[in-house]
Each structure stands twice: as structure tokens, then as C-alpha cells.
Design a protein around this motif. Structure first.
Motif, PDB file in Angstrom:
ATOM      1  N   UNK A 268       0.967  -1.122   0.002  1.00 31.64           N
ATOM      2  CA  UNK A 268      -0.048  -0.113   0.055  1.00 31.64           C
ATOM      3  C   UNK A 268       0.862   1.378  -0.027  1.00 31.64           C
ATOM      4  N   UNK A 269       0.117   2.405  -0.066  1.00 34.64           N
ATOM      5  CA  UNK A 269       0.866   3.662  -0.147  1.00 34.64           C
ATOM      6  C   UNK A 269       1.989   3.823   1.137  1.00 34.64           C
ATOM      7  N   UNK A 270       1.457   3.306   2.298  1.00 29.60           N
ATOM      8  CA  UNK A 270       2.302   3.471   3.395  1.00 29.60           C
ATOM      9  C   UNK A 270       3.570   2.653   3.368  1.00 29.60           C
ATOM     10  N   UNK A 271       3.570   1.798   2.464  1.00 32.28           N
ATOM     11  CA  UNK A 271       4.733   0.545   2.249  1.00 32.28           C
ATOM     12  C   UNK A 271       4.524  -0.653   3.088  1.00 32.28           C
ATOM     13  N   UNK A 272       3.208  -1.037   3.299  1.00 39.94           N
ATOM     14  CA  UNK A 272       2.762  -2.085   4.200  1.00 39.94           C
ATOM     15  C   UNK A 272       2.348  -3.220   3.030  1.00 39.94           C
ATOM     16  N   UNK A 273       2.579  -4.579   3.487  1.00 33.38           N
ATOM     17  CA  UNK A 273       2.280  -5.571   2.845  1.00 33.38           C
ATOM     18  C   UNK A 273       1.581  -6.516   3.733  1.00 33.38           C
ATOM     19  N   UNK A 274       0.206  -6.874   3.122  1.00 31.19           N
ATOM     20  CA  UNK A 274      -0.142  -8.014   4.032  1.00 31.19           C
ATOM     21  C   UNK A 274       0.511  -9.501   3.800  1.00 31.19           C
ATOM     22  N   UNK A 275       0.819 -10.025   4.935  1.00 29.55           N
ATOM     23  CA  UNK A 275       1.678 -11.388   4.940  1.00 29.55           C
ATOM     24  C   UNK A 275       0.624 -12.340   4.476  1.00 29.55           C
ATOM     25  N   UNK A 276       0.784 -13.351   3.659  1.00 30.86           N
ATOM     26  CA  UNK A 276       0.123 -14.333   3.272  1.00 30.86           C
ATOM     27  C   UNK A 276      -0.170 -15.136   4.542  1.00 30.86           C
TER      28      UNK A 276
END
Length: 190
Positions: free
Chosen positions: A57-65
């Protein structure tokens, strides 16, 4: 010559075959469905598998699988990986790798250089309540990560790749996959 020394240091740091005979042969399932290999001392090493396509996302966050969350645990470390990817490692695996590198000869310039680059870019992280982790800007820049990424399981670690870079890498490697197997698999008893 320096390239050979750098390659040799990288291979020394990460080329440890999995010896399940000394750890027990039990393979279990975590509550999330990802396999783990029992160590024989009440702990298990992750066996991270698969390919996932979350977004950053725009804040640099990734949802971990979800299947990887239990294996990675609450605390994990992100670090520069080879071929311009980001390693995502459970704390214990990161400590094991860092310890192996540090035990290598500090008189070896390539070892010192590798250790500096590897550890200086490493960042501890924890998933938030939604299972997201912040991928720091320095690591996103290093791996040229945009919002379109791929997360792959590579045994004891996961790797985060820019999707286009991963597609190119995979296409190039698949061509020689069976030839590589001839070099990598002779020591593996089926």
C-alpha cells in the motif's frame, strides 16, 4: 577475483543443506496448513512454500500471506537478498545466518563486506493486527518494489520480489531447471 571472493562468501553463508536425519523425520502441519520439519528438540523450522501476490500500500505495508504468518512468527527480520529481492526471515533463522557469517574469517575482505551490507539493511518487524508488515523504504528501493509484488516461499525464508523482476527471473531459470537439478539433486536420496 573480487567477484569470486564475494560469490564464495555468499555461498558459504547460505549453502547449508537441510539434514532431516539428525532432526527427526516428522513432518507436521501448523494450524495454518504450512508444513514444518521437526527439529527433535520441541522446535520446528519453517518450510515456507508457494507463490503469493499481495500488494504494497501507499504506506509501504504488505499483507503477509496467511499461510506464512504462523511460520514466520510474531518477530521477523527483513534484509537485502540476492538478485535484488528482500528476504523475510523468522528471527531464529536470521540469527542462525548472521552467526554463520560472523564465524567466517574476519580476515576475509569479502566476508566483511557481505556482513556489512547484509546486516546494515536488516530490519526487525512484526505484523500488525491485520497481518501487515511495513517494508522499509530502503529495502523497497533496493529491490525496486512497487505496489505489484510477489512473495515466494523458499524453505526457511520468504522472498519479496517486484512482480516483473520475478517473472523475468523465473522464465530465465525454468529453461535450465532440469539441468540445474542434475547439479543440485545428486546428493539427495529419494
Amino acid at each position: 577475483m573480487a567477484d569470486q571472493s564475494n560469490e564464495q562468501a555468499r555461498n558459504t553463508a547460505f549453502a547449508e543443506p537441510l539434514d532431516v536425519s539428525s532432526r527427526g523425520a516428522d513432518a507436521g502441519q501448523s494450524s495454518m496448513g504450512t508444513q514444518a520439519v521437526a527439529t527433535g528438540v520441541g522446535q520446528s523450522e519453517p518450510l515456507l512454500l508457494g507463490t503469493y501476490t499481495p500488494k504494497i500500500d501507499k504506506k509501504g505495508r504488505m499483507a503477509l500471506p496467511a499461510k506464512m504468518r504462523a511460520q514466520l512468527g510474531d518477530g521477523m527480520v527483513m534484509a537485502r537478498g540476492q538478485e535484488k529481492c528482500v528476504y523475510l526471515l523468522p528471527q531464529a533463522e536470521f540469527r542462525r545466518i548472521a552467526s554463520r557469517i560472523q564465524r567466517a574469517s574476519m580476515g576475509n575482505k569479502a566476508t566483511r563486506s557481505y556482513l556489512r551490507v547484509f546486516l546494515s539493511g536488516a530490519v526487525e518487524g512484526e505484523p500488525d493486527k491485520q497481518g501487515r508488515v511495513l517494508v522499509p523504504q530502503n529495502l523497497r528501493s533496493y529491490a525496486s518494489l512497487g505496489d505489484d509484488i510477489v512473495v515466494i516461499g523458499v524453505g526457511t525464508r520468504a522472498e519479496i520480489w517486484d512482480r516483473e523482476s520475478w517473472d523475468e527471473y523465473l522464465a530465465a531459470q525454468e529453461e535450465g531447471y532440469s539441468d540445474i537439478a542434475d547439479d543440485v539433486l545428486p546428493a539427495v536420496e529419494w
